[in-house]
Design an enzyme around this catalytic site. Sequence first.
Site, PDB file in Angstrom:
ATOM      1  N   SER A  33      -1.318  60.645   0.567  1.00  0.00           N
ATOM      2  CA  SER A  33      -0.218  60.870   0.016  1.00  0.00           C
ATOM      3  C   SER A  33       0.350  62.462  -0.202  1.00  0.00           C
ATOM      4  O   SER A  33      -0.375  62.655  -1.205  1.00  0.00           O
ATOM      5  CB  SER A  33       0.506  59.874  -0.921  1.00  0.00           C
ATOM      6  OG  SER A  33      -0.189  58.560  -0.767  1.00  0.00           O
ATOM      7  N   HIS A  64       2.319  56.810   6.005  1.00  0.00           N
ATOM      8  CA  HIS A  64       1.114  57.116   6.508  1.00  0.00           C
ATOM      9  C   HIS A  64       1.361  56.918   8.292  1.00  0.00           C
ATOM     10  O   HIS A  64       0.533  56.216   8.644  1.00  0.00           O
ATOM     11  CB  HIS A  64       0.130  56.015   5.924  1.00  0.00           C
ATOM     12  CG  HIS A  64      -0.416  56.328   4.697  1.00  0.00           C
ATOM     13  ND1 HIS A  64      -1.774  57.037   4.501  1.00  0.00           N
ATOM     14  CD2 HIS A  64       0.048  55.826   3.473  1.00  0.00           C
ATOM     15  CE1 HIS A  64      -1.629  57.011   3.044  1.00  0.00           C
ATOM     16  NE2 HIS A  64      -0.709  56.549   2.567  1.00  0.00           N
ATOM     17  N   HIS A  86      -6.261  51.649   5.143  1.00  0.00           N
ATOM     18  CA  HIS A  86      -6.857  51.203   3.846  1.00  0.00           C
ATOM     19  C   HIS A  86      -7.437  49.866   4.111  1.00  0.00           C
ATOM     20  O   HIS A  86      -6.863  48.811   4.972  1.00  0.00           O
ATOM     21  CB  HIS A  86      -5.644  51.063   2.830  1.00  0.00           C
ATOM     22  CG  HIS A  86      -5.045  52.605   2.671  1.00  0.00           C
ATOM     23  ND1 HIS A  86      -4.101  53.065   3.448  1.00  0.00           N
ATOM     24  CD2 HIS A  86      -5.372  53.366   1.714  1.00  0.00           C
ATOM     25  CE1 HIS A  86      -3.727  54.202   2.700  1.00  0.00           C
ATOM     26  NE2 HIS A  86      -4.597  54.365   1.939  1.00  0.00           N
ATOM     27  N   TYR A  88      -7.044  47.066   2.118  1.00  0.00           N
ATOM     28  CA  TYR A  88      -5.982  46.132   1.872  1.00  0.00           C
ATOM     29  C   TYR A  88      -5.228  45.920   2.819  1.00  0.00           C
ATOM     30  O   TYR A  88      -4.223  44.903   2.804  1.00  0.00           O
ATOM     31  CB  TYR A  88      -5.320  46.765   0.586  1.00  0.00           C
ATOM     32  CG  TYR A  88      -4.425  47.847   0.485  1.00  0.00           C
ATOM     33  CD1 TYR A  88      -3.294  47.755   1.461  1.00  0.00           C
ATOM     34  CD2 TYR A  88      -4.931  49.201   0.005  1.00  0.00           C
ATOM     35  CE1 TYR A  88      -2.552  49.053   1.381  1.00  0.00           C
ATOM     36  CE2 TYR A  88      -4.109  50.133   0.170  1.00  0.00           C
ATOM     37  CZ  TYR A  88      -3.069  50.266   0.885  1.00  0.00           C
ATOM     38  OH  TYR A  88      -2.244  51.427   1.227  1.00  0.00           O
ATOM     39  N   GLU A  89      -4.999  46.603   4.150  1.00  0.00           N
ATOM     40  CA  GLU A  89      -4.136  46.650   5.161  1.00  0.00           C
ATOM     41  C   GLU A  89      -4.870  45.279   6.023  1.00  0.00           C
ATOM     42  O   GLU A  89      -4.067  44.680   6.888  1.00  0.00           O
ATOM     43  CB  GLU A  89      -3.925  47.654   6.064  1.00  0.00           C
ATOM     44  CG  GLU A  89      -3.051  48.731   5.402  1.00  0.00           C
ATOM     45  CD  GLU A  89      -2.959  50.082   6.009  1.00  0.00           C
ATOM     46  OE1 GLU A  89      -2.133  49.843   6.946  1.00  0.00           O
ATOM     47  OE2 GLU A  89      -3.694  50.855   5.779  1.00  0.00           O
ATOM     48  N   ALA A 116      -3.872  60.156  -3.264  1.00  0.00           N
ATOM     49  CA  ALA A 116      -2.993  60.133  -4.667  1.00  0.00           C
ATOM     50  C   ALA A 116      -3.944  59.236  -5.590  1.00  0.00           C
ATOM     51  O   ALA A 116      -4.338  58.117  -4.720  1.00  0.00           O
ATOM     52  CB  ALA A 116      -1.942  59.645  -4.281  1.00  0.00           C
ATOM     53  N   MET A 214      -7.372  53.663  -3.999  1.00  0.00           N
ATOM     54  CA  MET A 214      -7.440  52.567  -2.944  1.00  0.00           C
ATOM     55  C   MET A 214      -8.053  53.172  -1.660  1.00  0.00           C
ATOM     56  O   MET A 214      -8.073  52.482  -0.761  1.00  0.00           O
ATOM     57  CB  MET A 214      -6.205  51.824  -2.694  1.00  0.00           C
ATOM     58  CG  MET A 214      -5.410  51.285  -4.078  1.00  0.00           C
ATOM     59  SD  MET A 214      -3.838  50.706  -3.664  1.00  0.00           S
ATOM     60  CE  MET A 214      -3.064  50.333  -5.169  1.00  0.00           C
ATOM     61  N   SER A 215      -8.574  54.139  -1.672  1.00  0.00           N
ATOM     62  CA  SER A 215      -9.303  55.213  -0.465  1.00  0.00           C
ATOM     63  C   SER A 215     -10.629  55.774  -0.691  1.00  0.00           C
ATOM     64  O   SER A 215     -10.849  55.780  -1.903  1.00  0.00           O
ATOM     65  CB  SER A 215      -8.222  55.673   0.072  1.00  0.00           C
ATOM     66  OG  SER A 215      -7.864  56.851  -0.603  1.00  0.00           O
ATOM     67  N   ASN A 238       0.224  59.752 -11.022  1.00  0.00           N
ATOM     68  CA  ASN A 238       0.916  58.658 -12.023  1.00  0.00           C
ATOM     69  C   ASN A 238      -0.286  58.611 -12.929  1.00  0.00           C
ATOM     70  O   ASN A 238      -1.372  58.845 -12.862  1.00  0.00           O
ATOM     71  CB  ASN A 238       1.290  57.635 -11.471  1.00  0.00           C
ATOM     72  CG  ASN A 238       0.316  56.700 -10.912  1.00  0.00           C
ATOM     73  OD1 ASN A 238       0.023  56.973  -9.697  1.00  0.00           O
ATOM     74  ND2 ASN A 238      -0.379  55.938 -11.526  1.00  0.00           N
ATOM     75  N   HIS A 250       5.376  52.707  -5.723  1.00  0.00           N
ATOM     76  CA  HIS A 250       5.045  53.601  -4.681  1.00  0.00           C
ATOM     77  C   HIS A 250       6.131  54.692  -4.687  1.00  0.00           C
ATOM     78  O   HIS A 250       5.364  55.833  -4.226  1.00  0.00           O
ATOM     79  CB  HIS A 250       5.073  52.809  -3.429  1.00  0.00           C
ATOM     80  CG  HIS A 250       4.465  53.447  -2.328  1.00  0.00           C
ATOM     81  ND1 HIS A 250       3.129  53.893  -2.229  1.00  0.00           N
ATOM     82  CD2 HIS A 250       4.831  53.793  -0.845  1.00  0.00           C
ATOM     83  CE1 HIS A 250       3.121  54.589  -0.990  1.00  0.00           C
ATOM     84  NE2 HIS A 250       4.006  54.567  -0.047  1.00  0.00           N
TER      85      HIS A 250
HETATM   86  N1  HPA Z   1      -3.815  52.847  -9.051  1.00  0.00           N
HETATM   87  C1  HPA Z   1      -4.258  52.807  -7.729  1.00  0.00           C
HETATM   88  N2  HPA Z   1      -4.229  53.554  -6.616  1.00  0.00           N
HETATM   89  C2  HPA Z   1      -3.142  54.481  -6.746  1.00  0.00           C
HETATM   90  C3  HPA Z   1      -2.704  54.807  -8.093  1.00  0.00           C
HETATM   91  C4  HPA Z   1      -2.907  54.157  -9.176  1.00  0.00           C
HETATM   92  O1  HPA Z   1      -2.408  54.023 -10.270  1.00  0.00           O
HETATM   93  N3  HPA Z   1      -1.799  55.891  -8.051  1.00  0.00           N
HETATM   94  C5  HPA Z   1      -1.783  56.428  -6.579  1.00  0.00           C
HETATM   95  N4  HPA Z   1      -2.776  55.351  -6.008  1.00  0.00           N
END
Ligand code: HPA
Length: 279
Positions: A33, A64, A86, A88-89, A116, A214-215, A238, A250
């Site tokens: 990202s 993406h 990912h 989760y998709e 990210a 998540m990757s 974040n 997001h």
């Molecule tokens: N958690 C999981 N995946 C993420 C986060 C998060 O806080 N920020 C960016 N991808």
Amino acid sequence: MSGTNAAEKLERVYQAVRGLTDFQPKVGLVLGSGLGDYAKNIQVVYELPYSEIEGFPVSTVQGHDGRFIFGMLGDIPIVCMKGRVHYYEGYDISDVVLPIRLMGKLGIKVLFLTNAAGGIKTGFSAGDLMLITDHISVFAPNPLIGPNMADLGPRFPDMTEVYTKELREKVLEIAYEKDIPVEQGVYCQLTGPTYETPAEIRMLKTLGADAVGMSTVVEAIVARHMGLKICGISCISNLAAGLNPNPLSHAEVQAAADEAAPRFTMLLTETIKAVGKNL
Ligand code: HPA
């Protein structure tokens, strides 16, 4: 999908791509990202949307856009993945890692993984860059489960140094030279698509995770299996749940990643050029 089918699919996809381009990349780069515009640094030789490769997984996440970009970063032949898929998709884990294995078969020697991530370590702030020193994979399915693809690597790969020390040292050297602040830490992959609860973040912190996403980890595992050198860098987009007074969105993740993009781009470009010279 069984390992046998995954091996057949990899071979099919490899032959399909080789039918389209004979480009020989030495470096692979997965753009997370915020790095979607990275391709503007590359002298593009060939662009290949994933959707044009039969059977190839296509990302469904906003931001993406999925394609391979083959080209030159200075003198270095590189293939970039603009967009990744990912778990989760809903894809089988062997499909999630298929693009990494493909880049390995296309000839890359070094893989740069970016993402990210939510910051867990005390002192991290949104916008920080974190060099991945190690990972925790136990919350994501291991992509090597199934028959071993023995032509790619061993049944029981050693994981002592997934993120190559020599590459980490190069990143830190360049960060110092270019005055780009870089943190270091352990990345943990969860499946998503939910962000974590505050209790899960406290658990991850106790387990030694400094950032969560998540990757990346499943990609690093298959790359390590194939004997590639790996460098991973997270953009802390974040603070993780419970460390941040606001709910996660997001849009916030994307905005912080966009803000960090110029620093991230410079760090990556200089590192790839320095590393690529010796390949
Ligand atoms: N958690 C999981 N995946 C993420 C986060 C998060 O806080 N920020 C960016 N991808």
